[in-house]
Design a protein around this motif. Sequence first.
Motif, PDB file in Angstrom:
ATOM      1  N   LYS A 117      59.878   9.755 -40.999  1.00  0.00           N
ATOM      2  CA  LYS A 117      59.661   8.311 -40.919  1.00  0.00           C
ATOM      3  C   LYS A 117      58.913   7.785 -42.142  1.00  0.00           C
ATOM      4  CE  LYS A 117      59.433   7.524 -35.953  1.00  0.00           C
ATOM      5  NZ  LYS A 117      58.556   7.029 -34.890  1.00  0.00           N
ATOM      6  N   GLN A 118      58.470   8.685 -43.000  1.00  0.00           N
ATOM      7  CA  GLN A 118      57.718   8.347 -44.209  1.00  0.00           C
ATOM      8  C   GLN A 118      56.461   7.553 -43.885  1.00  0.00           C
ATOM      9  OE1 GLN A 118      60.647   6.514 -46.733  1.00  0.00           O
ATOM     10  NE2 GLN A 118      61.495   8.481 -47.330  1.00  0.00           N
ATOM     11  N   GLU A 119      55.811   7.929 -42.799  1.00  0.00           N
ATOM     12  CA  GLU A 119      54.598   7.258 -42.365  1.00  0.00           C
ATOM     13  C   GLU A 119      53.392   8.193 -42.404  1.00  0.00           C
ATOM     14  OE1 GLU A 119      55.221   5.868 -38.431  1.00  0.00           O
ATOM     15  OE2 GLU A 119      56.744   4.434 -39.000  1.00  0.00           O
ATOM     16  N   PHE A 120      53.573   9.389 -42.891  1.00  0.00           N
ATOM     17  CA  PHE A 120      52.542  10.410 -42.772  1.00  0.00           C
ATOM     18  C   PHE A 120      51.213   9.976 -43.390  1.00  0.00           C
ATOM     19  CE2 PHE A 120      50.403  14.324 -44.145  1.00  0.00           C
ATOM     20  CZ  PHE A 120      50.237  14.916 -42.903  1.00  0.00           C
ATOM     21  N   MET A 121      51.226   9.605 -44.644  1.00  0.00           N
ATOM     22  CA  MET A 121      49.981   9.266 -45.335  1.00  0.00           C
ATOM     23  C   MET A 121      49.336   8.008 -44.730  1.00  0.00           C
ATOM     24  SD  MET A 121      49.461  11.744 -47.222  1.00  0.00           S
ATOM     25  CE  MET A 121      48.059  11.236 -48.177  1.00  0.00           C
ATOM     26  N   ARG A 122      50.146   7.004 -44.434  1.00  0.00           N
ATOM     27  CA  ARG A 122      49.606   5.784 -43.855  1.00  0.00           C
ATOM     28  C   ARG A 122      48.922   6.076 -42.520  1.00  0.00           C
ATOM     29  NH1 ARG A 122      50.600   2.271 -39.988  1.00  0.00           N
ATOM     30  NH2 ARG A 122      52.570   3.156 -39.333  1.00  0.00           N
ATOM     31  N   TYR A 126      44.950   5.770 -41.689  1.00  0.00           N
ATOM     32  CA  TYR A 126      44.609   4.813 -40.650  1.00  0.00           C
ATOM     33  C   TYR A 126      43.920   5.509 -39.474  1.00  0.00           C
ATOM     34  CZ  TYR A 126      44.911   0.665 -37.727  1.00  0.00           C
ATOM     35  OH  TYR A 126      44.602  -0.404 -36.938  1.00  0.00           O
ATOM     36  N   THR A 127      44.370   6.704 -39.130  1.00  0.00           N
ATOM     37  CA  THR A 127      43.751   7.470 -38.046  1.00  0.00           C
ATOM     38  C   THR A 127      42.309   7.814 -38.399  1.00  0.00           C
ATOM     39  OG1 THR A 127      45.878   8.407 -37.390  1.00  0.00           O
ATOM     40  CG2 THR A 127      43.901   9.587 -36.672  1.00  0.00           C
ATOM     41  N   ILE A 128      42.089   8.288 -39.599  1.00  0.00           N
ATOM     42  CA  ILE A 128      40.728   8.623 -40.033  1.00  0.00           C
ATOM     43  C   ILE A 128      39.853   7.369 -40.037  1.00  0.00           C
ATOM     44  CG2 ILE A 128      39.359   9.431 -42.005  1.00  0.00           C
ATOM     45  CD1 ILE A 128      41.764  11.350 -42.596  1.00  0.00           C
ATOM     46  N   TYR A 129      40.402   6.264 -40.538  1.00  0.00           N
ATOM     47  CA  TYR A 129      39.664   5.003 -40.550  1.00  0.00           C
ATOM     48  C   TYR A 129      39.272   4.578 -39.134  1.00  0.00           C
ATOM     49  CZ  TYR A 129      38.876  -0.004 -40.593  1.00  0.00           C
ATOM     50  OH  TYR A 129      38.348  -1.243 -40.385  1.00  0.00           O
ATOM     51  N   ARG A 130      40.225   4.607 -38.184  1.00  0.00           N
ATOM     52  CA  ARG A 130      39.950   4.202 -36.805  1.00  0.00           C
ATOM     53  C   ARG A 130      38.920   5.125 -36.159  1.00  0.00           C
ATOM     54  NH1 ARG A 130      39.908  -0.302 -36.133  1.00  0.00           N
ATOM     55  NH2 ARG A 130      39.588   0.138 -33.955  1.00  0.00           N
ATOM     56  N   LEU A 131      39.016   6.433 -36.445  1.00  0.00           N
ATOM     57  CA  LEU A 131      38.067   7.388 -35.883  1.00  0.00           C
ATOM     58  C   LEU A 131      36.650   7.084 -36.350  1.00  0.00           C
ATOM     59  CD1 LEU A 131      37.537   9.975 -34.251  1.00  0.00           C
ATOM     60  CD2 LEU A 131      37.999  11.255 -36.340  1.00  0.00           C
ATOM     61  N   PHE A 132      36.464   6.921 -37.674  1.00  0.00           N
ATOM     62  CA  PHE A 132      35.136   6.633 -38.200  1.00  0.00           C
ATOM     63  C   PHE A 132      34.627   5.264 -37.750  1.00  0.00           C
ATOM     64  CE2 PHE A 132      36.076  10.021 -41.374  1.00  0.00           C
ATOM     65  CZ  PHE A 132      34.996  10.832 -41.045  1.00  0.00           C
ATOM     66  N   ALA A 133      35.500   4.279 -37.670  1.00  0.00           N
ATOM     67  CA  ALA A 133      35.100   2.954 -37.202  1.00  0.00           C
ATOM     68  C   ALA A 133      34.624   3.028 -35.752  1.00  0.00           C
ATOM     69  CB  ALA A 133      36.251   1.959 -37.347  1.00  0.00           C
ATOM     70  N   SER A 134      35.292   3.815 -34.930  1.00  0.00           N
ATOM     71  CA  SER A 134      34.895   3.962 -33.531  1.00  0.00           C
ATOM     72  C   SER A 134      33.560   4.692 -33.411  1.00  0.00           C
ATOM     73  CB  SER A 134      35.967   4.715 -32.743  1.00  0.00           C
ATOM     74  OG  SER A 134      37.131   3.946 -32.627  1.00  0.00           O
ATOM     75  N   ILE A 135      33.385   5.716 -34.220  1.00  0.00           N
ATOM     76  CA  ILE A 135      32.116   6.454 -34.187  1.00  0.00           C
ATOM     77  C   ILE A 135      30.976   5.546 -34.642  1.00  0.00           C
ATOM     78  CG2 ILE A 135      30.816   8.336 -35.261  1.00  0.00           C
ATOM     79  CD1 ILE A 135      33.494   9.914 -35.274  1.00  0.00           C
ATOM     80  N   ARG A 136      31.203   4.807 -35.730  1.00  0.00           N
ATOM     81  CA  ARG A 136      30.165   3.935 -36.277  1.00  0.00           C
ATOM     82  C   ARG A 136      29.781   2.846 -35.271  1.00  0.00           C
ATOM     83  NH1 ARG A 136      32.262   2.085 -41.350  1.00  0.00           N
ATOM     84  NH2 ARG A 136      33.490   0.800 -39.977  1.00  0.00           N
ATOM     85  N   PHE A 140      34.737   3.327 -28.262  1.00  0.00           N
ATOM     86  CA  PHE A 140      35.920   4.182 -28.313  1.00  0.00           C
ATOM     87  C   PHE A 140      37.129   3.555 -27.630  1.00  0.00           C
ATOM     88  CE2 PHE A 140      32.390   7.011 -29.104  1.00  0.00           C
ATOM     89  CZ  PHE A 140      32.853   7.705 -30.214  1.00  0.00           C
ATOM     90  N   LYS A 141      36.986   2.335 -27.118  1.00  0.00           N
ATOM     91  CA  LYS A 141      38.130   1.653 -26.503  1.00  0.00           C
ATOM     92  C   LYS A 141      39.204   1.346 -27.537  1.00  0.00           C
ATOM     93  CE  LYS A 141      35.959  -0.257 -22.472  1.00  0.00           C
ATOM     94  NZ  LYS A 141      35.734  -1.391 -21.630  1.00  0.00           N
ATOM     95  N   SER A 142      38.785   0.945 -28.746  1.00  0.00           N
ATOM     96  CA  SER A 142      39.769   0.657 -29.787  1.00  0.00           C
ATOM     97  C   SER A 142      40.498   1.922 -30.197  1.00  0.00           C
ATOM     98  CB  SER A 142      39.119  -0.015 -30.992  1.00  0.00           C
ATOM     99  OG  SER A 142      38.199   0.869 -31.602  1.00  0.00           O
ATOM    100  N   LEU A 143      39.811   3.057 -30.155  1.00  0.00           N
ATOM    101  CA  LEU A 143      40.453   4.335 -30.480  1.00  0.00           C
ATOM    102  C   LEU A 143      41.477   4.702 -29.407  1.00  0.00           C
ATOM    103  CD1 LEU A 143      40.483   6.604 -32.554  1.00  0.00           C
ATOM    104  CD2 LEU A 143      38.715   7.750 -31.224  1.00  0.00           C
ATOM    105  N   GLU A 144      41.146   4.425 -28.146  1.00  0.00           N
ATOM    106  CA  GLU A 144      42.095   4.676 -27.061  1.00  0.00           C
ATOM    107  C   GLU A 144      43.342   3.814 -27.221  1.00  0.00           C
ATOM    108  OE1 GLU A 144      42.145   6.915 -24.565  1.00  0.00           O
ATOM    109  OE2 GLU A 144      40.381   7.760 -25.526  1.00  0.00           O
ATOM    110  N   ASN A 145      43.160   2.548 -27.544  1.00  0.00           N
ATOM    111  CA  ASN A 145      44.303   1.660 -27.772  1.00  0.00           C
ATOM    112  C   ASN A 145      45.130   2.143 -28.950  1.00  0.00           C
ATOM    113  OD1 ASN A 145      43.662  -0.023 -25.655  1.00  0.00           O
ATOM    114  ND2 ASN A 145      42.431  -1.400 -26.915  1.00  0.00           N
ATOM    115  N   PHE A 146      44.462   2.575 -29.997  1.00  0.00           N
ATOM    116  CA  PHE A 146      45.157   3.095 -31.176  1.00  0.00           C
ATOM    117  C   PHE A 146      46.015   4.309 -30.799  1.00  0.00           C
ATOM    118  CE2 PHE A 146      45.027   6.373 -34.513  1.00  0.00           C
ATOM    119  CZ  PHE A 146      45.858   5.772 -35.441  1.00  0.00           C
TER     120      PHE A 146
END
Length: 172
Positions: A117-122, A126-136, A140-146
Amino acid sequence: MMDYFHFIILGIFIIIAFYTDVTKSLLPNWLTMSGILVGFIYHLISDGLNGLLFSIIGMAVGGGILMLMYIFKALGAGDVKLFAAIGSITGLQFTLYAMMYSILFAGLIGVIILLVKQEFMRKMFYTIYRLFASIRSKDFKSLENFKRIESTRFPFMYAVLPGIIMTFYYFH
């Protein structure tokens, strides 16, 4: 021949599970509970109480380990019961190897899907960004939605079938 009969039972069980999971995205309780029961009965008849204990340990470990993955929403409840049934039919050692290979195949399939799908890097960034944003934010609700919306999903049986085949190959 009797030593290998449980692998015939496993083969029939896996084929039915594969078909129902791929066509209906469902592993029905009648199938998984039947697999557990057949494993118990087969091993009780073939090896008495030792056989029943062999089957119970395989079921408990197979279902127990995947229950942890279910708690973290990495897979569905049907997959937990599937591996409980696999454990009941094949015992502890085969189940652990089948689980390991299935998880490895699932990771490989997921990466292939993302690359195609050529979405790997994106998605990785984005996953790393959402994880750190949720931790900060400690939210963790936004991480669950993600995970629910953005995650790459496919029937786990696509990974379980080759995992079972690989395990059988190395065991025999």
